[in-house]
Design a protein around this motif. Structure first.
Motif, PDB file in Angstrom:
ATOM      1  N   PHE A   1       0.812  -1.207   0.000  1.00 20.91           N
ATOM      2  CA  PHE A   1       0.000   0.000   0.000  1.00 20.91           C
ATOM      3  C   PHE A   1       0.853   1.268   0.000  1.00 20.91           C
ATOM      4  CE2 PHE A   1      -3.455  -2.832   1.436  1.00 20.91           C
ATOM      5  CZ  PHE A   1      -4.376  -2.498   0.458  1.00 20.91           C
ATOM      6  N   GLY A   2       2.001   1.208   0.642  1.00 24.93           N
ATOM      7  CA  GLY A   2       2.901   2.358   0.625  1.00 24.93           C
ATOM      8  C   GLY A   2       3.396   2.670  -0.779  1.00 24.93           C
ATOM      9  N   LEU A   3       3.769   1.621  -1.510  1.00 19.40           N
ATOM     10  CA  LEU A   3       4.232   1.826  -2.885  1.00 19.40           C
ATOM     11  C   LEU A   3       3.096   2.292  -3.795  1.00 19.40           C
ATOM     12  CD1 LEU A   3       6.649  -1.209  -3.312  1.00 19.40           C
ATOM     13  CD2 LEU A   3       7.240   1.194  -2.951  1.00 19.40           C
ATOM     14  N   LEU A   4       1.909   1.718  -3.592  1.00 20.48           N
ATOM     15  CA  LEU A   4       0.768   2.141  -4.404  1.00 20.48           C
ATOM     16  C   LEU A   4       0.365   3.589  -4.119  1.00 20.48           C
ATOM     17  CD1 LEU A   4      -1.472  -1.050  -4.364  1.00 20.48           C
ATOM     18  CD2 LEU A   4      -0.231  -0.085  -6.308  1.00 20.48           C
ATOM     19  N   LEU A   5       0.375   3.981  -2.863  1.00 19.73           N
ATOM     20  CA  LEU A   5       0.006   5.352  -2.511  1.00 19.73           C
ATOM     21  C   LEU A   5       1.080   6.363  -2.890  1.00 19.73           C
ATOM     22  CD1 LEU A   5      -1.607   4.792   1.001  1.00 19.73           C
ATOM     23  CD2 LEU A   5      -2.772   5.381  -1.136  1.00 19.73           C
ATOM     24  N   SER A   6       2.318   5.914  -3.041  1.00 17.53           N
ATOM     25  CA  SER A   6       3.388   6.847  -3.401  1.00 17.53           C
ATOM     26  C   SER A   6       3.261   7.341  -4.844  1.00 17.53           C
ATOM     27  CB  SER A   6       4.757   6.210  -3.186  1.00 17.53           C
ATOM     28  OG  SER A   6       5.021   5.224  -4.153  1.00 17.53           O
ATOM     29  N   MET A   7       2.602   6.579  -5.691  1.00 13.79           N
ATOM     30  CA  MET A   7       2.464   7.007  -7.093  1.00 13.79           C
ATOM     31  C   MET A   7       1.655   8.294  -7.233  1.00 13.79           C
ATOM     32  SD  MET A   7       2.162   3.520  -9.269  1.00 13.79           S
ATOM     33  CE  MET A   7       2.010   2.153  -8.149  1.00 13.79           C
ATOM     34  N   PRO A   8       0.419   8.359  -6.730  1.00 18.07           N
ATOM     35  CA  PRO A   8      -0.313   9.631  -6.865  1.00 18.07           C
ATOM     36  C   PRO A   8       0.300  10.746  -6.016  1.00 18.07           C
ATOM     37  CG  PRO A   8      -1.644   8.036  -5.659  1.00 18.07           C
ATOM     38  CD  PRO A   8      -0.442   7.315  -6.158  1.00 18.07           C
ATOM     39  N   ALA A   9       0.878  10.403  -4.866  1.00 14.39           N
ATOM     40  CA  ALA A   9       1.502  11.440  -4.043  1.00 14.39           C
ATOM     41  C   ALA A   9       2.684  12.059  -4.778  1.00 14.39           C
ATOM     42  CB  ALA A   9       1.950  10.841  -2.711  1.00 14.39           C
ATOM     43  N   SER A  10       3.494  11.236  -5.428  1.00 15.12           N
ATOM     44  CA  SER A  10       4.633  11.748  -6.196  1.00 15.12           C
ATOM     45  C   SER A  10       4.169  12.584  -7.382  1.00 15.12           C
ATOM     46  CB  SER A  10       5.496  10.592  -6.698  1.00 15.12           C
ATOM     47  OG  SER A  10       6.055   9.895  -5.629  1.00 15.12           O
ATOM     48  N   TYR A  11       3.086  12.173  -7.995  1.00 14.57           N
ATOM     49  CA  TYR A  11       2.566  12.907  -9.151  1.00 14.57           C
ATOM     50  C   TYR A  11       2.264  14.357  -8.778  1.00 14.57           C
ATOM     51  CZ  TYR A  11      -0.371  14.216 -13.087  1.00 14.57           C
ATOM     52  OH  TYR A  11      -0.902  14.866 -14.161  1.00 14.57           O
ATOM     53  N   PHE A  12       1.660  14.564  -7.623  1.00 15.67           N
ATOM     54  CA  PHE A  12       1.306  15.919  -7.214  1.00 15.67           C
ATOM     55  C   PHE A  12       2.460  16.651  -6.523  1.00 15.67           C
ATOM     56  CE2 PHE A  12      -2.914  13.879  -7.439  1.00 15.67           C
ATOM     57  CZ  PHE A  12      -3.476  14.716  -8.387  1.00 15.67           C
ATOM     58  N   LEU A  13       3.202  15.969  -5.682  1.00 10.68           N
ATOM     59  CA  LEU A  13       4.240  16.639  -4.907  1.00 10.68           C
ATOM     60  C   LEU A  13       5.492  16.960  -5.718  1.00 10.68           C
ATOM     61  CD1 LEU A  13       3.970  14.604  -1.585  1.00 10.68           C
ATOM     62  CD2 LEU A  13       3.128  16.917  -2.048  1.00 10.68           C
ATOM     63  N   LEU A  14       5.777  16.176  -6.738  1.00 16.63           N
ATOM     64  CA  LEU A  14       6.999  16.374  -7.522  1.00 16.63           C
ATOM     65  C   LEU A  14       6.737  17.003  -8.888  1.00 16.63           C
ATOM     66  CD1 LEU A  14       8.811  13.036  -6.674  1.00 16.63           C
ATOM     67  CD2 LEU A  14       9.210  15.295  -5.695  1.00 16.63           C
TER      68      LEU A  14
END
Length: 102
Positions: free
Chosen positions: A56-69
């Motif tokens: 779940f951490g890896l799955l949630l990191s995808m949309p978080a990275s999309y917006f934060l980076l």
């Protein structure tokens, strides 16, 4: 010779240097890994088991990275497009010079 509107020019009037891509690639890569690690750690601290927290951490990191980076991703894309344009113009210039149609 290639049209002067397709060849980017540098401050001295010569061909422009390709933009530096490595720093933005490093920033983006480290950012993605950092966000993934932080989310996995957070989920483990919340109480999820090892594999579930990792998944779940890896799955949630995808949309978080999309917006934060977004800013670093856009700078990286701009650099890649500029480098591609310069290479295409240099290739066309070389083809023109080799064909003898200057």
């Amino acid at each position: 010779m290639a049209d002067s509107s397709t060849v980017p020019s540098g401050p001295a009037g010569g061909p422009a240097e390709p933009p530096r891509i490595a720093p933005w690639l490093l920033i983006y890569t480290v950012g993605r890994l950092g966000i993934a690690a932080a989310l996995v750690l957070l989920l483990w601290l919340v109480g999820l088991d090892f594999w579930t927290g990792l998944l779940f951490g890896l799955l949630l990191s995808m949309p978080a990275s999309y917006f934060l980076l977004r800013p670093s991703r856009e700078r990286l894309n701009e650099g890649l497009v500029a480098r591609s344009t310069m290479r295409r113009a240099a290739k066309e210039d070389l083809r023109t010079r080799l064909s003898g149609n200057e």
